[in-house]
Scaffold this active site. Structure first.
Site, PDB file in Angstrom:
ATOM      1  N   TYR A 137     117.450  38.419  43.852  1.00 24.53           N
ATOM      2  CA  TYR A 137     118.672  37.756  43.419  1.00 24.53           C
ATOM      3  C   TYR A 137     119.603  37.208  44.328  1.00 24.53           C
ATOM      4  O   TYR A 137     119.880  37.799  45.384  1.00 24.53           O
ATOM      5  CB  TYR A 137     119.478  38.708  42.596  1.00 24.53           C
ATOM      6  N   GLY A 169     114.605  43.748  30.758  1.00 20.38           N
ATOM      7  CA  GLY A 169     114.753  45.072  30.534  1.00 20.38           C
ATOM      8  C   GLY A 169     115.922  45.255  29.321  1.00 20.38           C
ATOM      9  O   GLY A 169     115.608  45.771  28.343  1.00 20.38           O
ATOM     10  N   LYS A 175     110.771  37.401  41.412  1.00 17.32           N
ATOM     11  CA  LYS A 175     111.603  37.760  40.144  1.00 17.32           C
ATOM     12  C   LYS A 175     113.030  37.286  40.262  1.00 17.32           C
ATOM     13  O   LYS A 175     113.829  37.806  41.325  1.00 17.32           O
ATOM     14  CB  LYS A 175     111.612  39.238  39.393  1.00 17.32           C
ATOM     15  N   ASP A 199     113.938  51.214  34.952  1.00 17.39           N
ATOM     16  CA  ASP A 199     114.425  51.871  35.874  1.00 17.39           C
ATOM     17  C   ASP A 199     116.035  52.165  35.848  1.00 17.39           C
ATOM     18  O   ASP A 199     116.541  52.763  36.828  1.00 17.39           O
ATOM     19  CB  ASP A 199     113.978  51.306  37.039  1.00 17.39           C
ATOM     20  N   HIS A 200     116.439  51.536  34.875  1.00 19.32           N
ATOM     21  CA  HIS A 200     118.064  51.616  34.771  1.00 19.32           C
ATOM     22  C   HIS A 200     118.759  53.043  34.736  1.00 19.32           C
ATOM     23  O   HIS A 200     119.513  53.346  34.739  1.00 19.32           O
ATOM     24  CB  HIS A 200     118.382  50.854  33.509  1.00 19.32           C
ATOM     25  N   GLY A 201     117.819  54.214  34.409  1.00 22.36           N
ATOM     26  CA  GLY A 201     118.237  55.395  34.180  1.00 22.36           C
ATOM     27  C   GLY A 201     119.049  55.858  35.592  1.00 22.36           C
ATOM     28  O   GLY A 201     119.952  56.566  35.508  1.00 22.36           O
ATOM     29  N   ILE A 202     118.528  55.432  36.692  1.00 28.21           N
ATOM     30  CA  ILE A 202     119.320  55.715  37.919  1.00 28.21           C
ATOM     31  C   ILE A 202     120.559  54.938  37.994  1.00 28.21           C
ATOM     32  O   ILE A 202     121.732  55.580  38.088  1.00 28.21           O
ATOM     33  CB  ILE A 202     118.479  55.441  39.098  1.00 28.21           C
ATOM     34  N   GLY A 243     115.993  38.997  32.879  1.00 29.36           N
ATOM     35  CA  GLY A 243     116.680  38.877  31.582  1.00 29.36           C
ATOM     36  C   GLY A 243     118.171  38.703  31.686  1.00 29.36           C
ATOM     37  O   GLY A 243     118.792  37.981  30.989  1.00 29.36           O
ATOM     38  N   GLY A 244     118.748  39.596  32.476  1.00 25.28           N
ATOM     39  CA  GLY A 244     120.167  39.290  32.650  1.00 25.28           C
ATOM     40  C   GLY A 244     120.863  40.224  31.400  1.00 25.28           C
ATOM     41  O   GLY A 244     120.327  41.159  31.184  1.00 25.28           O
ATOM     42  N   ARG A 286     123.117  37.051  45.161  1.00 20.52           N
ATOM     43  CA  ARG A 286     124.208  38.005  44.621  1.00 20.52           C
ATOM     44  C   ARG A 286     125.141  38.432  45.770  1.00 20.52           C
ATOM     45  O   ARG A 286     124.503  39.406  46.667  1.00 20.52           O
ATOM     46  CB  ARG A 286     123.444  39.106  43.954  1.00 20.52           C
TER      47      ARG A 286
END
Length: 262
Positions: free
Chosen positions: A143, A225, A173, A24-27, A198-199, A145
């Protein structure tokens, strides 16, 4: 567990173990390496042993023809690195939209300890309520964070995953604490599956050591990811991760199976 939730959980796991590849990292960071031709990456990781892939709803038509019969998770919130605060995840979809997109589960990202925690908790409450109506599993990415929060402290991580369970999520997760002994307290904090995030990508060996440690601690699997989809050989890296999660292999054996040398 309702039959619909159980049926869908079985589609994103193998005998209760999970290797999920979030893309989903495209955003968040744009069409980076591994996401430009996401069709090829999805094909590679699912051939390599991933149980499921994860994207935003708009990519569903690019996912289904290439996932080789594996599971599909639709992510429901996002932020960007270009915006004022990447911890400020906002809703990008609904459970109903995920159903229409052919999802087997939905996921939501929460930053526990951030200024945005209160609204994100409300978002998770709404998602879990709606998901119950459709028999849809919820993966809560909780997370630790925020300002002054140690993202890898086992107490913070245990608190984060407990929030996921308390609010009705089916899977939690969170980040890795750094070793199996401390991560066991994270896995033991809940009665739902915990999967390791994964980080930031590091060497193959280091990432696989983290996977081995998380599994030894009682985690049900991993959700990795960038260290997979940005890898020079996503299929091989997925195969190595899967051999640990699903076959119980050690780190060196996993690297040998996949032909990795780092």
């Amino acid at each position: 567990m309702k039959s619909g939730v159980k049926a869908r959980m079985d589609r994103i796991a193998t005998d209760g173990r999970m290797v999920n590849i979030p893309m989903d990292h495209g955003i968040t960071i744009g069409a980076t390496k591994g996401l430009e031709d996401i069709e090829s990456t999805i094909d590679a990781v699912t051939r390599g042993g991933a149980d499921s892939v994860l994207t935003q709803k708009g990519l569903a038509s690019r996912v289904h023809p290439n996932k080789n019969g594996k599971g599909y998770v639709v992510h429901l919130n996002a932020s960007t690195t270009m915006g004022p605060d990447s911890n400020d995840k906002r809703m990008t979809g609904s459970v109903l939209e995920a159903v229409r997109a052919g999802a087997d589960a939905v996921s939501l990202h929460l930053n526990i300890g951030s200024d945005h925690e209160p609204r994100q908790l409300e978002d998770l409450a709404k998602v879990t309520k709606e998901a119950q109506e459709y028999g849809m599993p919820v993966l809560a990415m909780t997370y630790a964070r925020g300002p002054g929060v140690d993202e890898h402290d086992e107490k913070n991580l245990a608190h984060a995953v407990r929030i996921a369970e308390e609010m009705g999520a089916n899977i939690a997760k969170t980040a890795y604490s750094g070793d199996a002994e401390s991560y066991q307290s994270v896995a033991d904090a809940v009665d739902i599956p915990v999967i390791m995030a994964g980080g930031d990508p590091q060497s193959d060996r280091h990432m696989l050591q983290n996977v081995r440690g998380a599994i030894d601690a009682g985690a049900a699997g991993v959700s990795m990811g960038r260290s997979v989809f940005q890898h020079d050989d996503p299929e091989a890296m997925t195969e190595a991760v899967s051999s640990i999660v699903h076959n119980g292999d050690g780190v060196q054996a996993a690297m040998d199976v996949a032909g990795l040398s780092q």
